[in-house]
Write an enzyme that holds these catalytic residues in place. Sequence first.
Site, PDB file in Angstrom:
ATOM      1  N   HIS A  78       0.847  -1.195   0.000  1.00 42.08           N
ATOM      2  CA  HIS A  78       0.000   0.000   0.000  1.00 42.08           C
ATOM      3  C   HIS A  78       0.875   1.234   0.000  1.00 42.08           C
ATOM      4  O   HIS A  78       1.939   1.249   0.620  1.00 42.08           O
ATOM      5  CB  HIS A  78      -0.948   0.024   1.203  1.00 42.08           C
ATOM      6  CG  HIS A  78      -0.274  -0.201   2.521  1.00 42.08           C
ATOM      7  ND1 HIS A  78       0.133  -1.457   2.939  1.00 42.08           N
ATOM      8  CD2 HIS A  78       0.076   0.658   3.497  1.00 42.08           C
ATOM      9  CE1 HIS A  78       0.700  -1.348   4.129  1.00 42.08           C
ATOM     10  NE2 HIS A  78       0.687  -0.066   4.490  1.00 42.08           N
ATOM     11  N   HIS A 114       0.678   5.237   1.044  1.00 46.01           N
ATOM     12  CA  HIS A 114      -0.079   6.259   1.759  1.00 46.01           C
ATOM     13  C   HIS A 114      -0.094   7.523   0.911  1.00 46.01           C
ATOM     14  O   HIS A 114       0.886   7.828   0.216  1.00 46.01           O
ATOM     15  CB  HIS A 114       0.603   6.588   3.095  1.00 46.01           C
ATOM     16  CG  HIS A 114       0.675   5.455   4.067  1.00 46.01           C
ATOM     17  ND1 HIS A 114      -0.143   5.351   5.156  1.00 46.01           N
ATOM     18  CD2 HIS A 114       1.488   4.366   4.105  1.00 46.01           C
ATOM     19  CE1 HIS A 114       0.158   4.258   5.844  1.00 46.01           C
ATOM     20  NE2 HIS A 114       1.145   3.637   5.221  1.00 46.01           N
TER      21      HIS A 114
HETATM   22  P1  AMP Z   1       1.641   0.558   7.368  1.00 40.92           P
HETATM   23  O1  AMP Z   1       2.234   0.853   8.703  1.00 40.92           O
HETATM   24  O2  AMP Z   1       2.351   1.290   6.264  1.00 40.92           O
HETATM   25  O3  AMP Z   1       1.515  -0.928   7.099  1.00 40.92           O
HETATM   26  O4  AMP Z   1       0.211   1.195   7.371  1.00 40.92           O
HETATM   27  C1  AMP Z   1      -0.963   0.488   7.577  1.00 40.92           C
HETATM   28  C2  AMP Z   1      -2.064   1.512   7.587  1.00 40.92           C
HETATM   29  O5  AMP Z   1      -3.292   0.842   7.451  1.00 40.92           O
HETATM   30  C3  AMP Z   1      -2.137   2.335   8.889  1.00 40.92           C
HETATM   31  O6  AMP Z   1      -2.030   3.718   8.565  1.00 40.92           O
HETATM   32  C4  AMP Z   1      -3.514   1.965   9.446  1.00 40.92           C
HETATM   33  O7  AMP Z   1      -4.146   3.043  10.092  1.00 40.92           O
HETATM   34  C5  AMP Z   1      -4.252   1.515   8.208  1.00 40.92           C
HETATM   35  N1  AMP Z   1      -5.352   0.592   8.427  1.00 40.92           N
HETATM   36  C6  AMP Z   1      -5.360  -0.529   9.189  1.00 40.92           C
HETATM   37  N2  AMP Z   1      -6.547  -1.148   9.122  1.00 40.92           N
HETATM   38  C7  AMP Z   1      -7.318  -0.400   8.293  1.00 40.92           C
HETATM   39  C8  AMP Z   1      -8.656  -0.511   7.814  1.00 40.92           C
HETATM   40  N3  AMP Z   1      -9.452  -1.518   8.191  1.00 40.92           N
HETATM   41  N4  AMP Z   1      -9.121   0.437   6.977  1.00 40.92           N
HETATM   42  C9  AMP Z   1      -8.322   1.459   6.610  1.00 40.92           C
HETATM   43  N5  AMP Z   1      -7.050   1.615   7.005  1.00 40.92           N
HETATM   44  C10 AMP Z   1      -6.552   0.702   7.847  1.00 40.92           C
END
Ligand code: AMP
Length: 120
Positions: free
Chosen positions: A106, A108
């Site tokens: 993903h 951001h």
């Molecule tokens: P990372 O640390 O780059 O893996 O980021 C994961 C991101 O996913 C974090 O910013 C979380 O807040 C976000 N996240 C986790 N679960 C969900 C969800 N169900 N819907 C939307 N975002 C999520």
Amino acid sequence: MTYDKNNIFAKILRGEIPCKKIYENKFVLSFHDISPQKKIHALIIPKGEYIDLDDFIKNATEKEILEFFRGLTHVAKLLKVSSIDGGYRSLANIGKNGGQEVPHLHFHIFGGEKIGKMVS
Ligand code: AMP
């Protein structure tokens, strides 16, 4: 490392849990982060099963790669944060040291305000 089909983004892709969708096409899904760190905080994920950027570049097709990054800039436009609207920051956390929590690639997209320091 093998792809974990039960990660939270895989569940979102399968429609098992909801998301606040921004954009979707054959290749990507974009939705708002559940815990926004900035005024605008979106995520974009490929529909294919890729753990992180390294896995994606190694194993995805050129079409998937092109459409992913095209999708990212399209989402920035939809959110009105692209360069003509003030700009944004996009980043991907990769692996343990990168702070990746969800093992499905993903990026951001942060915007809507000044983003500040590059890393903390
Ligand atoms: P990372 O640390 O780059 O893996 O980021 C994961 C991101 O996913 C974090 O910013 C979380 O807040 C976000 N996240 C986790 N679960 C969900 C969800 N169900 N819907 C939307 N975002 C999520």
